[in-house]
Design an enzyme around this catalytic site. Structure first.
Site, short mmCIF file in Angstrom:
data_model
loop_
_atom_site.label_atom_id
_atom_site.label_comp_id
_atom_site.label_asym_id
_atom_site.label_seq_id
_atom_site.Cartn_x
_atom_site.Cartn_y
_atom_site.Cartn_z
N GLU A 1 0.85 -1.38 0.00
CA GLU A 1 0.09 0.22 0.03
C GLU A 1 0.75 1.12 0.13
O GLU A 1 0.54 2.38 0.99
CB GLU A 1 -0.80 0.09 1.26
N GLU B 1 -6.12 -7.86 -0.24
CA GLU B 1 -6.93 -7.51 1.06
C GLU B 1 -8.31 -7.16 0.84
O GLU B 1 -8.64 -6.50 -0.13
CB GLU B 1 -6.04 -6.56 1.53
#
EC number: 3.2.1.58
Length: 416
Positions: free
Chosen positions: A211, A308
């Protein structure tokens, strides 16, 4: 984990761009002697909150350390090296065991993704972190081998923080790409690669960085350069290993043409509680949003794994937005409107929810499974928590809310 800033406009733009730029979804990487073909389907789960702490996954650790402990940096700084090492060693040795890996395999999964911070392999001067995580990552590789699971090793935290989230190790300003932080990250990645990529019977892939926050200020050009360096490291050590690249919170299609055909897999994350529009949706809207996201990622010219995602649709879980940070859902966060009451959704088990809430959670999970398997699969976040309804896969499985077998459907053809 986790995408924590509102981006309704960005989500909408990504959907439009992703669909407009769609290319055939059966794009293929160069065939190599890999231990897993990422043109196939990944079905797996993250081992979150274990070797990289997150307050919402194990709130007791942070509550016991006092108000100042809001991430792993401040936790270890508050406790001091000796006490921090004792607390974390106890956590590492008990939170996840070999039995977890066997239960994951028995549930039908073929992958685990294991987050690790740079400080586990390449500590820097004057930082409070403690090490010792690699002993347990070594164990995890052996447990995965024994259970027949493939592993994605995920560099989850970089020096300076690549996203400003507590899951990077240090919450606050994004300082990655400043000073020597990129070269320090490459050094940490190389240390991980040298230790684990030779074990290609189990370690099928390694993630360059979790991320990196482009909307939050990370340079996209600088990130692409970093990805080039990471790909070179992997080619030098074991070219049969696939490399997961985060989309940086851009559409996966925006990465088309970058390293296509180089054993690269795009990693994208999808949550529906960190955005004011998405959190306002009813179950029908959440299902449609998940199905639309599945259509969007088909626009990538590379394999895409949704690395995710969750069964939750609110930010009610204790500390989910950060320790001491209130919820959007109850209208307590940044003057948001109120969407509902958290009730039993803050802690505990999915068993504590109403029958309708459990049914809606299962429906949302099934829609996401169908949507993401339309491309190259998924890795649920996360396997285990101290009590977070909708987030805890073992709890969801135990209560019949996560499909078992994975192909079982109570709500079929939602994305048809």
């Amino acid at each position: 984990m986790i995408f924590k800033f509102s981006q309704k406009a960005l989500v909408a733009l990504c959907l439009v761009v992703g669909l407009a730029e769609a290319v055939p979804s059966k794009s293929r990487v160069v065939s190599r002697a890999s231990t897993f073909d990422y043109n196939g389907i990944v079905r797996g789960v993250n081992i979150g909150g274990w070797l990289v702490l997150e307050p919402w996954i194990t709130p007791s650790i942070f509550d016991n350390a006092g108000d100042a402990a809001v991430d792993e940096w401040t936790l270890t700084a508050t406790l001091g090296q000796d006490q921090a090492k004792a607390v974390l060693s106890q956590h590492w040795s008990t939170f996840i065991t070999q039995g977890d890996f066997h239960r994951i395999a028995q549930a039908g999964m073929n992958h685990v993704r294991i987050p690790i911070g740079y400080w586990a392999v390449s500590s820097l001067p004057d930082e409070p972190y403690v090490d010792g995580q690699l002993e347990y990552l070594d164990n995890a590789i052996s447990w995965a081998r024994d259970a027949g699971l493939k592993v994605v090793i995920d560099l989850h935290g970089a020096p300076g923080s690549q996203n400003g989230f507590d899951n990077s190790g240090r919450k606050g300003p994004i300082a990655w790409q400043q000073g020597n932080t990129v070269s320090q990250t490459v050094d940490a990645f190389r240390a991980l690669a040298e230790r684990y990529l030779p074990q290609s019977d189990v370690v099928a892939a390694i993630e360059a960085l979790n991320e990196p926050n482009i909307p939050g200020g990370v340079s996209e050009a600088g990130l692409r350069d970093y990805y080039d360096q990471i790909a070179d490291v992997v080619r030098q050590i074991n070219p049969d290993t696939s490399v997961f690249l985060s989309d940086g919170f851009l559409s996966t299609a925006s990465w088309n043409g970058f390293k296509t055909g180089e054993d690269v897999v795009m990693d994208t994350h999808h949550y529906e509680m960190f955005d004011n529009y998405l959190i306002s949706l009813d179950i029908h809207g959440h299902v449609k949003s998940a199905c639309d996201f599945g259509k969007q990622i088909k626009g990538s010219d590379k394999p895409v794994v949704v690395g995710e995602w969750s069964g939750a649709v609110t930010d009610c879980t204790k500390y989910l937005n950060g320790k001491g940070v209130p919820t959007r859902y109850q209208g307590e966060y940044a003057n948001n409107p109120k969407y509902g009451d958290c009730g039993d959704k803050t802690q505990g088990s999915v068993a504590d929810l109403s029958d309708q809430e459990r049914a809606d959670t299962r429906r949302f999970i099934e829609a996401q499974l169908d949507a993401y398997e339309g491309k190259n699969g998924w890795l649920f976040w996360t396997w285990k928590t101290e009590g977070a309804p909708g987030w805890d896969m073992q709890d969801l499985l135990a209560n019949g809310v996560f499909p078992s077998p994975l192909t079982d459907r109570q709500f079929p053809n939602q994305c048809a």
